[in-house]
Design an enzyme around this catalytic site. Structure first.
Site, PDB file in Angstrom:
ATOM      1  N   HIS A  31      26.807 -23.449   7.202  1.00  0.00           N
ATOM      2  CA  HIS A  31      26.562 -24.492   8.194  1.00  0.00           C
ATOM      3  C   HIS A  31      25.254 -24.186   8.903  1.00  0.00           C
ATOM      4  CE1 HIS A  31      27.157 -27.080  11.732  1.00  0.00           C
ATOM      5  NE2 HIS A  31      28.006 -27.742  10.987  1.00  0.00           N
TER       6      HIS A  31
ATOM      7  N   ASP B  24      34.083 -29.460   6.104  1.00  0.00           N
ATOM      8  CA  ASP B  24      34.099 -30.416   5.001  1.00  0.00           C
ATOM      9  C   ASP B  24      34.894 -29.911   3.791  1.00  0.00           C
ATOM     10  OD1 ASP B  24      32.306 -32.336   6.244  1.00  0.00           O
ATOM     11  OD2 ASP B  24      30.730 -30.862   5.934  1.00  0.00           O
TER      12      ASP B  24
END
Length: 433
Positions: free
Chosen positions: A308, A365
């Site tokens: 991320h 996700d």
């Protein structure tokens, strides 16, 4: 904001200037360069704004090194356990969780404003078959300004609840209508007796020939998914909303711009990319092969759902949704072979030195796509679900931005193109018009 601890000294061409240090309530430090160009003629260069804070904000706090996410000071883990999405939406926009009376009034406003203008419903008939629901949603939201009063600073101050409720509620209806259009089924209108998430599921899946049975567990898990995605500080789409909104664009067009930014595969489309990756790995059957491909710098393959931009440890949202994903699939007896593949990929990555050294942990996700599949949400609707969840955050940031003395966003640049001396011959040999 805490009291400034002082200044930093910058030496520029033999001259010293003082730049004040700003400290946030969570201890974040920044150097205020607002007067840098005026004092020195210099600007800063920071591609992709990796080291730039563009605003002050009281909405969301993220600590990527410690894996912390809080809305208005409340940890995301507590909100998931003790609040509904509608309450979190109220929290983001108003700054406080609603009282029971405020919650009921806000829920009533969501129901009252859930209907789409009937003339707008006919717009769906003119989109081509197979049009992506995200593009339909962006277009329809932009069109709202032609049917509803313009939402600006004054209207937000006069009736923030109505303006917010209309947008949050009507976008949910638009999304469901777009899906029904894409599969050729008649639209399902919202019901006044259902909660926000239950209403959306019913509009998505109810049919004249197959009535939809609303399962409380499905409603609960959708609430969690929406809460986890409701805001995430100054990401690409939120920055887009603040940037477009700084020109005093009406709220509908501003949100439409945010949706367009979210539609990219590197932002809102990431969970769909994860599902496509898991399908590819499942078809091949060799998890280790793909792990090795991801480690090869000369191979374009990337392990989607890992790492991320902000988090350098385990994404706190991923920790929540991983647990909920396993629990939901077990309670509903839903079997998804992609979950087994996901587990193998995660286990392989979390024990591989390459991923450990680079802090490449699963992000939110990685598991959300599997949960959406279990709820019956088709893959081309994944990004739309993200947009529905993020809407309260966008509205909160727009409201915060427009309520201050924010100037129109106008970054500087460092020009590296041709100079007049390099183009002089071109213009000298050009005939007059």
């Amino acid at each position: 904001m805490n009291e400034s601890p002082g200044y930093v000294i910058l030496n520029v061409e033999g001259r010293q200037i003082q730049l004040p240090v700003v400290v946030g309530t969570e201890g974040e430090k920044a150097i205020d360069i607002a007067n840098l160009r005026r004092q020195t003629g210099y600007v800063t260069l920071d591609p992709s704004f990796m080291n730039t804070a563009a605003c002050y904000s009281q909405i969301t706090f993220v600590d990527g090194e410690k894996g912390i996410l809080r809305y208005r000071g409340i940890p995301i883990e507590e909100l998931v356990k003790k609040a509904m999405f509608v309450e979190v939406a109220y929290l983001l926009v108003h700054g406080e969780l609603p009282t029971e009376d405020e919650r009921q009034k806000f829920s009533e406003l969501l129901n009252v404003n859930s209907m789409l203008h009937e003339d707008m419903r006919h717009f769906f008939d003119h989109f081509p078959a197979g049009a992506h629901p995200m593009h339909i949603l962006s277009t329809m939201i932009n069109a709202l300004a032609a049917f509803y009063p313009n939402v600006d600073l004054k209207s937000m101050a006069d009736d923030i609840d109505v303006s917010t409720a209309r947008l949050i509620s009507i976008v949910r209806t638009m999304a469901a209508f777009a899906y029904k259009k894409s599969i050729g089924e008649p639209v399902v209108y919202p019901r006044h007796d259902l909660s926000y998430c239950a209403n959306f599921l019913n509009m998505m899946f109810d049919s004249p020939v197959r009535p939809y049975q609303i399962h409380p567990e499905a409603v609960r898990i959708l609430n969690i998914l929406f809460i986890l995605h409701a805001d995430h500080e100054q990401n690409c789409s939120t920055t887009t909303v603040r940037t477009v909104g700084s020109a005093q664009v009406n709220l509908y067009a501003t949100i439409s711009a945010g949706i367009s930014a979210l539609s990219g595969p590197l932002h809102g489309g990431a969970n769909q990319e994860v599902i496509e990756m898991l399908k590819m790995i499942q078809a091949d059957g060799n998890v280790r092969k793909f792990i090795d491909m991801a480690k090869d710098r000369n191979n374009p393959f990337r392990l989607m759902g890992f790492g991320h931009r902000v988090y350098k440890t385990y994404d706190p949202r991923a920790a929540v949704i991983k647990k909920e994903c396993h629990a939901y699939l077990e309670k509903t007896n839903y079997s998804d072979p992609l979950l087994d593949v996901a587990r193998q990929v995660e286990e392989a990555a979390l024990t591989d030195p390459y991923f450990i050294e680079r802090n490449l942990y699963p992000n939110v996700d990685f598991y959300t796509g599997i949960l959406y599949r279990a709820l019956g949400i088709p893959e081309n609707m994944f990004t739309v679900m993200f947009a529905l969840a993020r809407l309260p955050g966008w509205v909160a940031h727009w409201k915060e931005m427009i309520g201050t003395a924010t100037k129109i966003v106008r970054p500087r640049q460092i020009y590296i193109g041709k100079t007049p001396s390099e183009t002089a011959d071109v213009m000298a040999n050009r005939d007059l018009l």
